[in-house]
Design a protein around this motif. Structure first.
Motif, mmCIF file in Angstrom:
data_model
loop_
_atom_site.group_PDB
_atom_site.id
_atom_site.type_symbol
_atom_site.label_atom_id
_atom_site.label_comp_id
_atom_site.label_asym_id
_atom_site.label_seq_id
_atom_site.Cartn_x
_atom_site.Cartn_y
_atom_site.Cartn_z
ATOM 1 N N LYS A 50 -9.004 2.170 -5.769
ATOM 2 C CA LYS A 50 -9.981 1.808 -6.800
ATOM 3 C C LYS A 50 -9.783 0.381 -7.292
ATOM 4 O O LYS A 50 -10.724 -0.272 -7.704
ATOM 5 C CB LYS A 50 -9.888 2.776 -7.977
ATOM 6 C CG LYS A 50 -10.372 4.160 -7.653
ATOM 7 C CD LYS A 50 -10.213 5.082 -8.836
ATOM 8 C CE LYS A 50 -10.592 6.509 -8.485
ATOM 9 N NZ LYS A 50 -10.324 7.422 -9.594
ATOM 10 N N ALA A 51 -8.556 -0.097 -7.284
ATOM 11 C CA ALA A 51 -8.272 -1.441 -7.780
ATOM 12 C C ALA A 51 -8.777 -2.474 -6.779
ATOM 13 O O ALA A 51 -8.454 -2.404 -5.589
ATOM 14 C CB ALA A 51 -6.775 -1.621 -7.995
ATOM 15 N N SER A 74 -2.427 10.548 -5.503
ATOM 16 C CA SER A 74 -3.012 9.936 -6.706
ATOM 17 C C SER A 74 -2.736 8.435 -6.749
ATOM 18 O O SER A 74 -3.610 7.651 -7.117
ATOM 19 C CB SER A 74 -2.486 10.617 -7.974
ATOM 20 O OG SER A 74 -1.110 10.356 -8.144
ATOM 21 N N LEU A 75 -1.531 8.026 -6.360
ATOM 22 C CA LEU A 75 -1.224 6.590 -6.328
ATOM 23 C C LEU A 75 -2.075 5.878 -5.278
ATOM 24 O O LEU A 75 -2.539 4.754 -5.500
ATOM 25 C CB LEU A 75 0.265 6.372 -6.032
ATOM 26 C CG LEU A 75 1.224 6.721 -7.170
ATOM 27 C CD1 LEU A 75 2.663 6.691 -6.679
ATOM 28 C CD2 LEU A 75 1.034 5.778 -8.334
ATOM 29 N N ARG A 76 -2.298 6.542 -4.158
ATOM 30 C CA ARG A 76 -3.123 5.951 -3.105
ATOM 31 C C ARG A 76 -4.562 5.774 -3.589
ATOM 32 O O ARG A 76 -5.194 4.747 -3.336
ATOM 33 C CB ARG A 76 -3.068 6.831 -1.864
ATOM 34 C CG ARG A 76 -3.824 6.284 -0.686
ATOM 35 C CD ARG A 76 -3.582 7.059 0.566
ATOM 36 N NE ARG A 76 -3.938 8.454 0.409
ATOM 37 C CZ ARG A 76 -3.771 9.389 1.347
ATOM 38 N NH1 ARG A 76 -3.235 9.056 2.491
ATOM 39 N NH2 ARG A 76 -4.127 10.624 1.147
ATOM 40 N N GLN A 77 -5.073 6.756 -4.329
ATOM 41 C CA GLN A 77 -6.429 6.651 -4.875
ATOM 42 C C GLN A 77 -6.520 5.553 -5.929
ATOM 43 O O GLN A 77 -7.505 4.828 -5.999
ATOM 44 C CB GLN A 77 -6.867 7.985 -5.466
ATOM 45 C CG GLN A 77 -7.159 9.033 -4.424
ATOM 46 C CD GLN A 77 -7.452 10.393 -5.036
ATOM 47 O OE1 GLN A 77 -7.311 10.575 -6.242
ATOM 48 N NE2 GLN A 77 -7.856 11.341 -4.202
ATOM 49 N N GLN A 78 -5.484 5.417 -6.754
ATOM 50 C CA GLN A 78 -5.484 4.352 -7.768
ATOM 51 C C GLN A 78 -5.531 2.991 -7.099
ATOM 52 O O GLN A 78 -6.228 2.088 -7.556
ATOM 53 C CB GLN A 78 -4.239 4.450 -8.647
ATOM 54 C CG GLN A 78 -4.259 5.593 -9.623
ATOM 55 C CD GLN A 78 -2.957 5.692 -10.395
ATOM 56 O OE1 GLN A 78 -2.056 4.881 -10.233
ATOM 57 N NE2 GLN A 78 -2.852 6.713 -11.228
ATOM 58 N N GLN A 79 -4.768 2.814 -6.040
ATOM 59 C CA GLN A 79 -4.776 1.531 -5.346
ATOM 60 C C GLN A 79 -6.105 1.275 -4.665
ATOM 61 O O GLN A 79 -6.551 0.139 -4.573
ATOM 62 C CB GLN A 79 -3.656 1.471 -4.309
ATOM 63 C CG GLN A 79 -2.302 1.220 -4.902
ATOM 64 C CD GLN A 79 -1.244 1.042 -3.841
ATOM 65 O OE1 GLN A 79 -1.381 1.515 -2.708
ATOM 66 N NE2 GLN A 79 -0.178 0.358 -4.184
ATOM 67 N N ARG A 89 1.476 13.306 -6.002
ATOM 68 C CA ARG A 89 1.813 12.002 -6.574
ATOM 69 C C ARG A 89 1.399 10.865 -5.639
ATOM 70 O O ARG A 89 0.792 9.877 -6.063
ATOM 71 C CB ARG A 89 3.307 11.933 -6.856
ATOM 72 C CG ARG A 89 3.730 10.659 -7.514
ATOM 73 C CD ARG A 89 5.154 10.703 -7.952
ATOM 74 N NE ARG A 89 5.518 9.429 -8.544
ATOM 75 C CZ ARG A 89 6.744 8.994 -8.634
ATOM 76 N NH1 ARG A 89 7.737 9.744 -8.232
ATOM 77 N NH2 ARG A 89 6.999 7.812 -9.149
ATOM 78 N N ASN A 105 0.835 -1.195 0.000
ATOM 79 C CA ASN A 105 0.000 0.000 0.000
ATOM 80 C C ASN A 105 0.874 1.249 0.000
ATOM 81 O O ASN A 105 1.810 1.355 0.794
ATOM 82 C CB ASN A 105 -0.910 0.032 1.226
ATOM 83 C CG ASN A 105 -2.053 -0.935 1.091
ATOM 84 O OD1 ASN A 105 -2.417 -1.332 -0.007
ATOM 85 N ND2 ASN A 105 -2.608 -1.319 2.221
#
Length: 126
Positions: free
Chosen positions: A74-75, A67-72, A64, A38
């Motif tokens: 959503k996955a 945004s990476l935390r939000q992408q993870q 950055r 995470n």
């Protein structure tokens, strides 16, 4: 010594430290992504060896990481996928497994017949 400009020297030192910090954070994020860990401020700070305040205060790094935390987020994880499996998926899985069992039973019967024939041939030779 008249050519020495203290402000310029301090700007150079600050720029070199800033670029080193960016590089450390970038490498840490890459390692975390490869390890499928995470990504959040705590994990990036501890992996990069920088203070969390550095990450929060630097807008580029902060954006950055967020945004990476939000992408993870959503996955879907494997646990979520298993929970979301509905009856249709379960029925399809059960039907597939039943077909596989029938196929393996047929192969098993065929191999038993071949084994009987082989035993008969060995018995005739005795």
């Amino acid at each position: 010594m008249a050519d020495y400009d203290r402000r310029e020297q301090l700007k150079k030192i600050h720029a070199s430290r800033k670029s080193a910090t960016y590089q450390k954070v970038d490498e840490a994020i890459q390692r975390l992504v490869r390890a499928n860990v995470n990504i959040n401020f705590n994990s990036v700070a501890s992996e990069a060896g920088v203070a969390k305040a550095t990450l929060y205060n630097n807008l580029e790094l902060r954006d950055r990481i967020e945004s990476l935390r939000q992408q993870q987020a959503k996955a879907p994880t494997s646990k979520q996928i298993k929970r979301e499996m509905d009856d249709n998926n379960k029925d399809a899985l059960i039907a597939s497994l039943q077909r596989r069992i029938k196929k393996l039973d047929g192969e098993n019967k065929e191999l038993r017949e071949q084994l009987k024939v082989a035993y008969a041939e060995v018995y005739k030779k005795i």
